[in-house]
Design a protein around this motif. Structure first.
Motif, mmCIF file in Angstrom:
data_model
loop_
_atom_site.group_PDB
_atom_site.id
_atom_site.type_symbol
_atom_site.label_atom_id
_atom_site.label_comp_id
_atom_site.label_asym_id
_atom_site.label_seq_id
_atom_site.Cartn_x
_atom_site.Cartn_y
_atom_site.Cartn_z
ATOM 1 N N ALA A 132 0.908 -1.211 0.067
ATOM 2 C CA ALA A 132 0.044 0.074 0.089
ATOM 3 C C ALA A 132 0.883 1.330 0.167
ATOM 4 O O ALA A 132 2.133 1.084 0.274
ATOM 5 C CB ALA A 132 -0.843 -0.136 1.299
ATOM 6 N N THR A 133 0.169 2.233 -0.487
ATOM 7 C CA THR A 133 0.883 3.781 -0.383
ATOM 8 C C THR A 133 0.161 4.490 0.401
ATOM 9 O O THR A 133 -0.705 4.380 0.864
ATOM 10 C CB THR A 133 1.368 4.078 -1.656
ATOM 11 O OG1 THR A 133 2.175 5.345 -1.657
ATOM 12 C CG2 THR A 133 0.068 4.650 -2.167
ATOM 13 N N ARG A 134 0.640 5.709 1.036
ATOM 14 C CA ARG A 134 0.173 6.743 1.760
ATOM 15 C C ARG A 134 -0.178 7.987 0.908
ATOM 16 O O ARG A 134 0.739 8.677 -0.033
ATOM 17 C CB ARG A 134 0.771 7.004 2.938
ATOM 18 C CG ARG A 134 0.755 5.787 4.060
ATOM 19 C CD ARG A 134 1.412 6.077 5.093
ATOM 20 N NE ARG A 134 2.825 6.373 5.183
ATOM 21 C CZ ARG A 134 3.795 6.602 6.071
ATOM 22 N NH1 ARG A 134 3.126 6.889 7.274
ATOM 23 N NH2 ARG A 134 5.013 6.749 5.816
ATOM 24 N N VAL A 171 -3.657 11.320 6.860
ATOM 25 C CA VAL A 171 -2.784 10.483 5.963
ATOM 26 C C VAL A 171 -3.925 9.131 5.865
ATOM 27 O O VAL A 171 -4.146 8.672 6.781
ATOM 28 C CB VAL A 171 -1.486 10.100 6.401
ATOM 29 C CG1 VAL A 171 -0.908 9.074 5.532
ATOM 30 C CG2 VAL A 171 -0.786 11.300 6.492
ATOM 31 N N ALA A 172 -4.219 8.977 4.420
ATOM 32 C CA ALA A 172 -4.873 7.485 4.247
ATOM 33 C C ALA A 172 -3.985 6.511 3.633
ATOM 34 O O ALA A 172 -2.989 7.066 2.984
ATOM 35 C CB ALA A 172 -6.045 7.894 3.325
ATOM 36 N N GLN A 173 -3.984 5.238 3.848
ATOM 37 C CA GLN A 173 -3.422 4.125 3.187
ATOM 38 C C GLN A 173 -4.211 3.735 2.019
ATOM 39 O O GLN A 173 -5.564 3.453 2.057
ATOM 40 C CB GLN A 173 -3.313 3.056 4.125
ATOM 41 C CG GLN A 173 -2.132 1.977 3.799
ATOM 42 C CD GLN A 173 -1.916 0.763 4.839
ATOM 43 O OE1 GLN A 173 -2.741 0.406 5.171
ATOM 44 N NE2 GLN A 173 -0.617 0.750 5.030
ATOM 45 N N THR A 226 -0.259 4.663 -7.821
ATOM 46 C CA THR A 226 -1.359 4.695 -6.873
ATOM 47 C C THR A 226 -2.597 4.302 -7.724
ATOM 48 O O THR A 226 -3.000 4.897 -8.806
ATOM 49 C CB THR A 226 -1.494 5.914 -6.138
ATOM 50 O OG1 THR A 226 -0.214 6.013 -5.618
ATOM 51 C CG2 THR A 226 -2.760 5.983 -5.340
ATOM 52 N N ARG A 264 3.955 6.897 -6.246
ATOM 53 C CA ARG A 264 4.369 7.142 -4.972
ATOM 54 C C ARG A 264 5.534 5.972 -4.277
ATOM 55 O O ARG A 264 5.896 4.831 -5.164
ATOM 56 C CB ARG A 264 3.295 7.399 -4.075
ATOM 57 C CG ARG A 264 2.500 8.512 -4.390
ATOM 58 C CD ARG A 264 1.358 8.589 -3.302
ATOM 59 N NE ARG A 264 0.604 9.856 -3.754
ATOM 60 C CZ ARG A 264 -0.537 10.029 -4.298
ATOM 61 N NH1 ARG A 264 -0.877 9.016 -5.167
ATOM 62 N NH2 ARG A 264 -1.239 11.075 -4.527
ATOM 63 N N ASP A 311 4.377 2.207 1.428
ATOM 64 C CA ASP A 311 4.277 2.398 3.022
ATOM 65 C C ASP A 311 5.055 1.247 3.682
ATOM 66 O O ASP A 311 5.094 -0.014 3.593
ATOM 67 C CB ASP A 311 2.885 2.052 3.446
ATOM 68 C CG ASP A 311 2.853 2.371 4.873
ATOM 69 O OD1 ASP A 311 3.829 2.600 5.636
ATOM 70 O OD2 ASP A 311 1.695 2.590 5.560
ATOM 71 N N ARG A 322 6.057 0.375 6.677
ATOM 72 C CA ARG A 322 5.765 -0.272 7.833
ATOM 73 C C ARG A 322 5.136 -1.651 7.523
ATOM 74 O O ARG A 322 5.670 -2.639 8.356
ATOM 75 C CB ARG A 322 4.633 0.465 8.751
ATOM 76 C CG ARG A 322 5.159 2.104 9.146
ATOM 77 C CD ARG A 322 4.104 2.680 9.661
ATOM 78 N NE ARG A 322 2.990 3.031 8.631
ATOM 79 C CZ ARG A 322 2.025 3.913 8.956
ATOM 80 N NH1 ARG A 322 1.828 4.274 10.325
ATOM 81 N NH2 ARG A 322 1.053 3.851 8.067
#
Length: 297
Positions: free
Chosen positions: A183-185, A196-198, A233, A240, A243, A245
């Motif tokens: 995913a990206t943010r 901020v949205a994923q 995206t 982008r 993410d 994490r």
């Protein structure tokens, strides 16, 4: 999992992963295994590669050094060289930060006070180290030890079946990553608030590199999967960064998933059975092929 840095980070791949100076089949008999040098060239994997150059790269295509330099080294389309979103940020080194802070010191400071301030600045900046932009993630997927032993001594046909099962398991893991991990943010936060949205991506762009032995030169089939940090995206079609994490958090789970899938494939293909074997104090048991008696490390 190893984080790849932008800029010269791709050179790590050239030195220790992309030793693609050989073109050996994974069904090479063990006698030739020790006689030949090098590993096969890398291959493209992941649905995200369809976003490069209008789909000119397809799964299984060979990865060139130039393509690797463009994507991992520079964050650009590996075919056209066009930028994929923002360029990788360049961060100052400790020496540069020290110089800037020392120049900003009060010129009225006495020699002793200035020396004390400079020493404190140097200590702080060296502790901070050098921040580097993330260009990708290098995951390693290995055959279970007993399966590697079986692969190393089996006939060519069985070796090919084991290698195919290994590659199929990796493809399934990448598919899982695209569905559940990648995913990206979007958005931003600041003093005035924000959010901020994923959000979802058009899949991962990865390169895979097969290796035949361990660092101690024992037969050990494993594959490095280098996932690019650049993703497109779905929301707005912009490039982008991933993410990071969930990419870090999923490392152990992805390895376990690969081993579970390959065990399932090999059981169906070869009719083998598995047993749990102890690996010593403070380590979880590992699954091993029942008929292959080897010490599981």
């Amino acid at each position: 999992m190893r984080v790849m840095s932008a800029g010269d980070g791709y050179k790590y791949l050239l030195r220790s992963v992309v030793t693609g100076d050989g073109d050996r089949s994974l069904s090479t008999p063990l006698t030739r295994y020790y006689a030949e040098a090098g590993n096969p060239p890398g291959r493209w994997l992941g649905t995200g590669i369809a976003q490069f150059a209008g789909g000119q790269i397809t799964t299984g295509d060979e990865v060139s050094e130039e393509q690797l330099q463009l994507l991992i080294g520079m964050g650009r389309d590996p075919v056209t060289g066009d930028p994929l979103g923002h360029a990788y940020p360049v961060y100052s080194t400790p020496a540069e930060r020290i110089e800037a802070r020392v120049e900003a010191l009060d010129p009225e400071l006495g020699p002793a006070s200035r020396a004390e301030a400079v020493a404190q600045i140097e200590d702080e900046e060296r502790k901070r180290g050098t921040r580097k932009a993330v260009a990708g993630y290098d995951y390693t997927f290995s055959l279970p030890k007993s399966a590697s032993v079986l692969w190393s001594v089996a006939d060519a046909g069985t070796q090919a079946l084991i290698a195919d099962a290994h590659h199929a398991a990796i493809a399934e893991v990448i598919d899982f990553m695209e569905r559940e991990v990648a995913a990206t943010r979007v958005g931003m936060t600041g003093a005035d608030g924000g959010a901020v949205a994923q959000v979802d991506t058009f899949g991962l762009a990865a390169t895979t590199y097969d290796h035949y032995d361990s660092r101690s030169s024992d037969p050990h089939l494993h594959t490095h999967v280098v996932v690019s940090n650049k993703v497109k995206t779905v929301l707005d079609g912009r490039w982008r960064s991933l993410d990071g994490r969930p990419m870090h958090a999923a490392t152990v789970a992805l390895s376990e998933l690969h081993e579970a899938i390959i065990a399932d494939h090999l059981t169906r293909l070869l009719g083998i059975s598995w047993e749990a074997r102890e690996r010593g104090r403070d380590r979880n048991p590992a699954w091993a092929i029942t008929t292959v008696k080897c010490r599981v490390s």
